[in-house]
Design an enzyme around this catalytic site. Structure first.
Site, mmCIF file in Angstrom:
data_model
loop_
_atom_site.group_PDB
_atom_site.id
_atom_site.type_symbol
_atom_site.label_atom_id
_atom_site.label_comp_id
_atom_site.label_asym_id
_atom_site.label_seq_id
_atom_site.Cartn_x
_atom_site.Cartn_y
_atom_site.Cartn_z
ATOM 1 N N LYS A 92 3.383 -7.240 -9.757
ATOM 2 C CA LYS A 92 2.916 -6.033 -9.066
ATOM 3 C C LYS A 92 2.613 -6.325 -7.601
ATOM 4 O O LYS A 92 2.694 -5.437 -6.748
ATOM 5 C CB LYS A 92 1.663 -5.493 -9.771
ATOM 6 C CG LYS A 92 1.136 -4.191 -9.191
ATOM 7 C CD LYS A 92 -0.033 -3.656 -9.988
ATOM 8 C CE LYS A 92 -1.273 -4.508 -9.805
ATOM 9 N NZ LYS A 92 -2.488 -3.854 -10.351
ATOM 10 N N ASP A 93 2.267 -7.576 -7.289
ATOM 11 C CA ASP A 93 1.878 -7.957 -5.928
ATOM 12 C C ASP A 93 3.028 -8.556 -5.119
ATOM 13 O O ASP A 93 2.803 -9.056 -4.015
ATOM 14 C CB ASP A 93 0.723 -8.975 -5.985
ATOM 15 C CG ASP A 93 -0.533 -8.391 -6.594
ATOM 16 O OD1 ASP A 93 -0.732 -7.171 -6.493
ATOM 17 O OD2 ASP A 93 -1.314 -9.161 -7.179
ATOM 18 N N ARG A 143 -1.748 4.274 -4.898
ATOM 19 C CA ARG A 143 -1.385 4.965 -6.138
ATOM 20 C C ARG A 143 -2.612 5.466 -6.866
ATOM 21 O O ARG A 143 -2.711 6.653 -7.228
ATOM 22 C CB ARG A 143 -0.595 4.024 -7.059
ATOM 23 C CG ARG A 143 -0.415 4.609 -8.488
ATOM 24 C CD ARG A 143 0.096 3.598 -9.474
ATOM 25 N NE ARG A 143 -0.785 2.488 -9.728
ATOM 26 C CZ ARG A 143 -1.680 2.415 -10.727
ATOM 27 N NH1 ARG A 143 -1.837 3.431 -11.552
ATOM 28 N NH2 ARG A 143 -2.404 1.339 -10.909
ATOM 29 N N ARG A 144 -3.566 4.574 -7.101
ATOM 30 C CA ARG A 144 -4.757 4.976 -7.839
ATOM 31 C C ARG A 144 -5.546 6.032 -7.091
ATOM 32 O O ARG A 144 -6.045 6.994 -7.690
ATOM 33 C CB ARG A 144 -5.624 3.751 -8.123
ATOM 34 C CG ARG A 144 -5.052 2.839 -9.208
ATOM 35 C CD ARG A 144 -5.789 1.528 -9.291
ATOM 36 N NE ARG A 144 -5.356 0.717 -10.430
ATOM 37 C CZ ARG A 144 -5.466 -0.597 -10.489
ATOM 38 N NH1 ARG A 144 -5.965 -1.275 -9.459
ATOM 39 N NH2 ARG A 144 -5.046 -1.260 -11.552
ATOM 40 N N ARG A 161 -11.914 -4.155 -2.440
ATOM 41 C CA ARG A 161 -10.909 -5.205 -2.487
ATOM 42 C C ARG A 161 -11.514 -6.481 -3.023
ATOM 43 O O ARG A 161 -12.719 -6.626 -3.118
ATOM 44 C CB ARG A 161 -10.336 -5.451 -1.081
ATOM 45 C CG ARG A 161 -9.352 -4.377 -0.629
ATOM 46 C CD ARG A 161 -8.151 -4.931 0.089
ATOM 47 N NE ARG A 161 -7.665 -6.172 -0.489
ATOM 48 C CZ ARG A 161 -7.325 -7.229 0.224
ATOM 49 N NH1 ARG A 161 -7.459 -7.234 1.535
ATOM 50 N NH2 ARG A 161 -6.861 -8.309 -0.361
ATOM 51 N N ARG A 167 -14.623 -7.665 -7.307
ATOM 52 C CA ARG A 167 -14.725 -6.211 -7.449
ATOM 53 C C ARG A 167 -15.796 -5.826 -8.460
ATOM 54 O O ARG A 167 -16.528 -4.851 -8.263
ATOM 55 C CB ARG A 167 -13.367 -5.627 -7.836
ATOM 56 C CG ARG A 167 -12.440 -5.478 -6.636
ATOM 57 C CD ARG A 167 -11.108 -4.901 -7.013
ATOM 58 N NE ARG A 167 -10.223 -5.904 -7.570
ATOM 59 C CZ ARG A 167 -9.040 -5.639 -8.129
ATOM 60 N NH1 ARG A 167 -8.625 -4.402 -8.223
ATOM 61 N NH2 ARG A 167 -8.283 -6.624 -8.595
ATOM 62 N N CYS A 253 3.576 -0.585 0.831
ATOM 63 C CA CYS A 253 2.273 -0.639 0.171
ATOM 64 C C CYS A 253 1.379 0.541 0.553
ATOM 65 O O CYS A 253 0.272 0.660 0.030
ATOM 66 C CB CYS A 253 1.575 -1.964 0.470
ATOM 67 S SG CYS A 253 1.415 -2.316 2.207
#
Length: 317
Positions: A92-93, A143-144, A161, A167, A253
């Site tokens: 994903k990254d 997205r979130r 972050r 987090r 991104c």
């Protein structure tokens, strides 16, 4: 496998990884898969951790400081220089378009791709839809943020972050009322009871979420042969479809996009995708059955054709 030169304790296979706890856990999963596939002793593998630029920067959104390359830059340099033989990534990254010097040799079997809702003490909710009015949702993901605003326009996205532990600490300190974390990461950290899993029908995941990829140098045939033995074909084909969609969209991104490919009964691969405006007010959704190389790209173009300007301008295809 007898023809493949196997690593030994005297000449170990060097596995590069980010130094965060989750990245290290993923590197150990890769090492375990290689040991099992090739009957290797632990001493034949060496895990080489390094701190990525993205791990050092905690106060700004990724898009402001260089994008996903901040997660791969150090590992790429080490792989290119021959300091490591392979690099383990949370896919994903990883940038959708990669340097041709590197080849994705394997994907491990995908874990749960869904998000989990994690709450500050004193806040009660089963899903995003149940959060208190005006609650602060901590995330650094476009997205979130867009999905949350679409479901609940009254919620306030705030920047949160850092790695999972950071987090969670910020959430406990009151920096936000809730956050979303990948279920796969929490499971790999043995945080089985943290958060409540959100249905895919409510929050479509990010492309590649839950997938671990292992890269080698494109010209390193021996290492690529070792990796081929641990590649999980169904995961590789599903994630490849998601990444093909991203490439065709031309997003970066800053672009709110969700994509999830999954195998249905009868062996069909269904790809669901959604693209959003930054505030989530506008969005387009669609799906395709992926049977060939062009199906994901065709879905991307259909989404863009149907998208209003507030969504289309966030993509460059």
């Amino acid at each position: 496998m007898a023809s493949i030169p196997l690593p030994t304790s005297a000449n170990p296979l060097r596995i590069g990884t980010r130094a965060s706890p989750l990245a290290m856990a993923q590197a150990h999963l890769a090492a375990a898969a290689l040991m099992k596939a090739h009957d290797l002793a632990p001493e034949a593998l060496e895990i080489v951790p390094m701190t990525a630029t993205g791990d050092r920067i905690q106060d700004r959104a990724l898009a402001e400081v260089g994008g996903k390359a901040l997660w791969t830059r150090e590992l790429d340099a080490a792989l290119d220089a021959g300091a490591i033989d392979m690099a383990v990534h949370s896919l994903k990254d990883v940038e959708t378009l990669r340097d041709p010097r590197f080849a994705l040799g394997a994907m491990l079997e995908r874990a749960d791709p869904r998000d989990r809702l994690v709450l500050r003490e004193g806040v009660e909710a089963a899903t995003i839809a149940d959060l208190p009015h005006g609650a602060r949702l901590g995330t650094s993901s476009p997205r979130r943020a867009a999905q949350v605003k679409r479901i609940r326009p009254d919620l306030v996205p705030v920047l949160l972050r850092g790695n999972v532990q950071t987090r969670l600490a910020k959430l406990a300190a009151g920096d936000a009322d809730a956050t979303l974390l990948a279920a796969a990461g929490l499971e790999r950290l043995a945080m089985h009871d943290i958060g409540r899993t959100q249905p895919i029908g409510l929050l479509l995941p990010a492309a590649s979420q839950g997938a671990i990829g292992i890269e080698a140098r494109a010209d390193d045939a021996a290492t690529r042969a070792l990796l081929a033995a641990v590649d999980h074909g169904p995961t590789h084909r599903a994630v490849a479809a998601e990444r093909a969609l991203l490439a065709a969209l031309g997003g970066d991104c800053r672009s709110p996009v969700a994509a999830h490919a999954h195998w249905q009964g009868g062996g069909a691969l269904r790809l669901d995708a959604e693209i959003y405006s930054e505030d989530g007010a506008d969005h387009v959704a669609g799906h395709a059955i992926v049977t060939g190389e062009g199906d994901a790209e065709a879905l991307a173009h259909r989404l863009l054709d149907d998208a209003p300007d507030a969504v289309r301008r966030l993509f460059t295809a």
